[in-house]
Design an enzyme around this catalytic site. Structure first.
Site, PDB file in Angstrom:
ATOM      1  CG  MET A 128      -1.987  -1.097   1.144  1.00 58.09           C
ATOM      2  SD  MET A 128      -3.513  -0.719   2.052  1.00 58.09           S
ATOM      3  CE  MET A 128      -2.899  -0.477   3.697  1.00 58.09           C
ATOM      4  N   GLY A 176      11.151  -3.248   5.363  1.00 57.06           N
ATOM      5  CA  GLY A 176      10.398  -4.501   5.370  1.00 57.06           C
ATOM      6  C   GLY A 176       9.830  -4.819   4.003  1.00 57.06           C
ATOM      7  CG  HIS A 177       6.830  -2.327   2.234  1.00 60.06           C
ATOM      8  ND1 HIS A 177       6.818  -1.210   3.028  1.00 60.06           N
ATOM      9  CD2 HIS A 177       5.590  -2.878   2.323  1.00 60.06           C
ATOM     10  CE1 HIS A 177       5.612  -1.074   3.561  1.00 60.06           C
ATOM     11  NE2 HIS A 177       4.854  -2.069   3.163  1.00 60.06           N
ATOM     12  N   GLY A 190       4.901 -10.194   4.197  1.00 60.74           N
ATOM     13  CA  GLY A 190       5.643 -10.071   5.442  1.00 60.74           C
ATOM     14  C   GLY A 190       4.966 -10.807   6.579  1.00 60.74           C
ATOM     15  NE  ARG A 191       7.538 -15.969   8.716  1.00 65.20           N
ATOM     16  CZ  ARG A 191       8.804 -16.401   8.601  1.00 65.20           C
ATOM     17  NH1 ARG A 191       9.597 -16.366   9.654  1.00 65.20           N
ATOM     18  NH2 ARG A 191       9.261 -16.843   7.450  1.00 65.20           N
ATOM     19  CE  LYS A 192       4.093  -4.738  10.235  1.00 65.74           C
ATOM     20  NZ  LYS A 192       2.676  -4.437  10.585  1.00 65.74           N
ATOM     21  CG  ASP A 193       0.575  -7.320   8.141  1.00 66.89           C
ATOM     22  OD1 ASP A 193      -0.150  -6.676   8.905  1.00 66.89           O
ATOM     23  OD2 ASP A 193       1.458  -6.789   7.441  1.00 66.89           O
ATOM     24  CB  SER A 229       3.286   2.144   6.397  1.00 67.78           C
ATOM     25  OG  SER A 229       3.910   1.361   5.400  1.00 67.78           O
TER      26      SER A 229
END
Length: 299
Positions: free
Chosen positions: A30, A36-37, A147-150, A186
């Site tokens: 987004m 991270g992205h 990403g594993r954060k989500d 973000s």
């Protein structure tokens, strides 16, 4: 790097790349990009012949009162970063292209969407599943990187891909953290300086749980108490303002468990100031037994 602003052209780009059995990695974002992205782009470039990213703030995953209008939009900077990271193309579609007038079809997300985020943001994963399915049709890549954060989002997308037999491989990539341990997001830019210091308690709480787990604790209630104690500031002067959840659950179904027998996931959603943050770590018995001492307590 090609900059594409319409979905039909992007579809043709991916189809042309996939000729002669070449692989294409898809990185959905987004915007408001951070390291991270860019790590997802790096993983894609290592695994695939070509990489295409997207920048699209998806309106259907924001509920009324959430930060759709305030969500950071830094497209020029994002395009520069993606080009420097080695992307072959980026799709930046218009909302009217993704959701044409009269469009009314949406995805009912899988069962794994129901707990946790599903309780606190009931319409969120319906919007996520719908836009991801759209992008998988527009960009028929061989792999997609998330990403594993989500963590729960990864579970939802994997289940949807399996249920719909979508011919794309989902790769979940490790969380990238700031030097102080805060998971990159973000939304971190919303944090004031003092809130930023307090936000560190999320990663510190997970590190505490990881330490207890590596020390042999397998009782979920005991581990959960330790997680919540750190987030409440009981052991320090750092705490969150409001906790949506702090749980240790089955890593596939996200359902409650009493004891960790093979693996589990610790998941947090908390508010610090006006910012909602999420973080997690996987507790794996095999990893714990073989790597009791590790340089990354949140591995």
């Amino acid at each position: 790097m090609q900059i594409i602003d319409n979905t039909a052209e992007a579809h043709d780009f991916v189809r042309s790349c996939r000729r002669n059995d070449q692989s294409v990695g898809v990185v959905l974002t987004m915007g408001a990009l951070h390291q991270g992205h860019l790590s997802l782009v790096e993983h894609s470039r290592k695994a695939c012949d070509h990489t295409i990213a997207t920048i699209f703030v998806n309106p259907t995953q924001f509920a009324p009162g959430e930060d759709l209008d305030q969500y950071p939009r830094t497209i020029e900077r994002d395009v520069t970063l993606l080009g420097e990271a080695g992307c072959d193309a980026v799709l930046i579609p218009d909302v009217k292209d993704m959701y044409p007038a009269g469009a009314s079809t949406s995805v009912n997300p899988p069962k794994v969407a129901e707990p946790l985020e599903g309780q606190f943001r009931p319409s969120h994963f319906g919007g996520v599943a719908t836009v991801v399915l759209k992008f998988f049709q527009i960009l028929p890549g061989s792999h997609a990187f998330f990403g594993r954060k989500d963590y729960q989002q990864c579970c939802v997308i994997k289940a949807m891909v399996e249920d719909f037999k979508i011919p794309i491989e989902i790769i979940d990539c490790p969380i990238v953290r700031e030097a102080d341990g805060l998971a990159m997001s973000s939304r971190n830019r919303y944090l004031s300086e003092s809130d930023r210091r307090r936000a560190r308690c999320l990663s510190m709480a997970l590190a505490d749980v990881q330490t207890a787990f590596d020390g042999g604790q397998r009782n979920v209630q005991a581990l959960t108490d330790r997680l919540r104690e750190r987030l409440s500031g009981a052991a320090s002067n750092q705490s969150v303002d409001r906790l949506d959840y702090a749980v240790i659950v089955d890593p596939v179904t996200l359902q409650p468990i009493d004891k960790v027998t093979t693996s589990a996931v610790a998941l947090i959603a908390a508010h610090v100031g006006t910012t909602r943050l999420i973080d997690n770590c996987v507790l794996d018995c095999h990893m714990s037994n073989h790597h009791n001492a590790t340089t990354d307590p949140l591995r």
